[in-house]
Design an enzyme around this catalytic site. Structure first.
Site, PDB file in Angstrom:
ATOM      1  N   CYS A 109       0.979  -1.213   0.069  1.00 51.52           N
ATOM      2  CA  CYS A 109       0.033  -0.081  -0.036  1.00 51.52           C
ATOM      3  C   CYS A 109       0.868   1.372   0.117  1.00 51.52           C
ATOM      4  O   CYS A 109       1.441   1.572  -0.999  1.00 51.52           O
ATOM      5  CB  CYS A 109      -1.063  -0.136   1.034  1.00 51.52           C
ATOM      6  N   HIS A 214      -3.433  -5.260   0.328  1.00 54.70           N
ATOM      7  CA  HIS A 214      -3.111  -5.499   1.485  1.00 54.70           C
ATOM      8  C   HIS A 214      -3.009  -7.113   1.734  1.00 54.70           C
ATOM      9  O   HIS A 214      -3.982  -7.493   2.364  1.00 54.70           O
ATOM     10  CB  HIS A 214      -3.950  -4.836   2.660  1.00 54.70           C
ATOM     11  N   GLU A 216      -1.553  -8.749   3.735  1.00 53.27           N
ATOM     12  CA  GLU A 216      -1.372  -9.148   5.228  1.00 53.27           C
ATOM     13  C   GLU A 216      -2.684  -9.223   5.952  1.00 53.27           C
ATOM     14  O   GLU A 216      -2.910  -9.811   6.944  1.00 53.27           O
ATOM     15  CB  GLU A 216      -0.358  -8.135   5.834  1.00 53.27           C
TER      16      GLU A 216
END
Ligand SMILES: [Mn+2]
Length: 239
Positions: A109, A214, A216
């Site tokens: 990001c 994202h 994660e």
């Protein structure tokens, strides 16, 4: 190499009346699961970038606030959100250091934007304001572990290999800024259907991969998103 050491720059947060250096658990847990050893790099110490670079094997630049436009030669538009000069300066110094040391990087990001800026590119301060056609909802209202818009992966990219040859992948999206002019050493390897840049990679080697979404927040449910971290640790071991 035993467990590769992955530096993650922290962000300064005011909690109560105390400033704290924080990193998100998502990146920490993903790096550990992928076989890396994450270490936190405190923010606000850009002069120590070379020292920190010597301690780590790879650099993960995570998501975070907006990037101050003076780092790419602009004044702020009214649409700019919060930015932190100390964080910008720290991350840009670390990225330049990693680039000159040949250390692999993963950008997430904001990380994709800062890597591009540090290496000579720039970003849209606000995509809705500055792109002259209707863009998608890039700050999704859907839950963060769910994809909300598609990205097209470039043929022959590392990213497409990670995603098993797929051309069209659903990703999550939490940004209002994005890469505009590419840094000379980067190439575009994913974009959304509205033209917004969603990933960049190194042109001449495999040191840099940076995504606008994202992974994660998605990797627990999505093995392909976890492969972004596995690929990073593999690149670090091979560098
Ligand atoms: Mn997006």
């Amino acid at each position: 190499m035993a467990k590769p050491i992955i530096g993650i720059p922290a962000q300064r947060e005011l909690v109560g009346d105390t400033h704290k250096n924080t990193v998100n658990q998502g990146e920490v847990a993903a790096i550990i699961k992928a076989g890396g050893l994450p270490v936190l790099i405190p923010t606000g110490e850009p002069k120590l970038a070379e020292k920190y670079s010597q301690l780590i094997d790879g650099l993960l630049i995570p998501g975070g606030p907006d990037v101050a436009p003076r780092y790419f030669g602009e004044e702020p538009l009214p649409e700019m959100a919060e930015a932190d000069d100390r964080l910008d300066a720290t991350e840009i110094a670390l990225i330049k250091q990693a680039a000159s040391a040949g250390q692999p990087m993963l950008g997430i990001c904001r990380g994709a934007q800062v890597i591009n800026i540090a290496l000579g590119g720039d970003i849209y301060q606000d995509i809705a304001k500055q792109i002259d056609h209707q863009t998608y909802q890039h700050h999704q209202k859907a839950p963060s572990n769910q994809g909300s818009h598609y990205v097209d992966l470039a043929d022959g990219s590392v990213l497409q290999t990670i995603f098993h040859g797929q051309k069209h992948v659903l990703v999550n999206s939490f940004h209002h800024q994005s890469v505009r002019k590419l840094a000379p050493q980067l190439k575009l390897t994913a974009k959304a259907g509205d033209g917004v840049v969603e990933a960049v990679e190194s042109k001449d080697n495999n040191l840099i991969l940076a995504v606008q979404w994202h992974p994660e927040l998605m990797y627990k449910e999505n093995a392909d998103e976890f492969a972004v971290f596995e690929d990073f640790i593999k690149r670090v071991k091979e560098a």
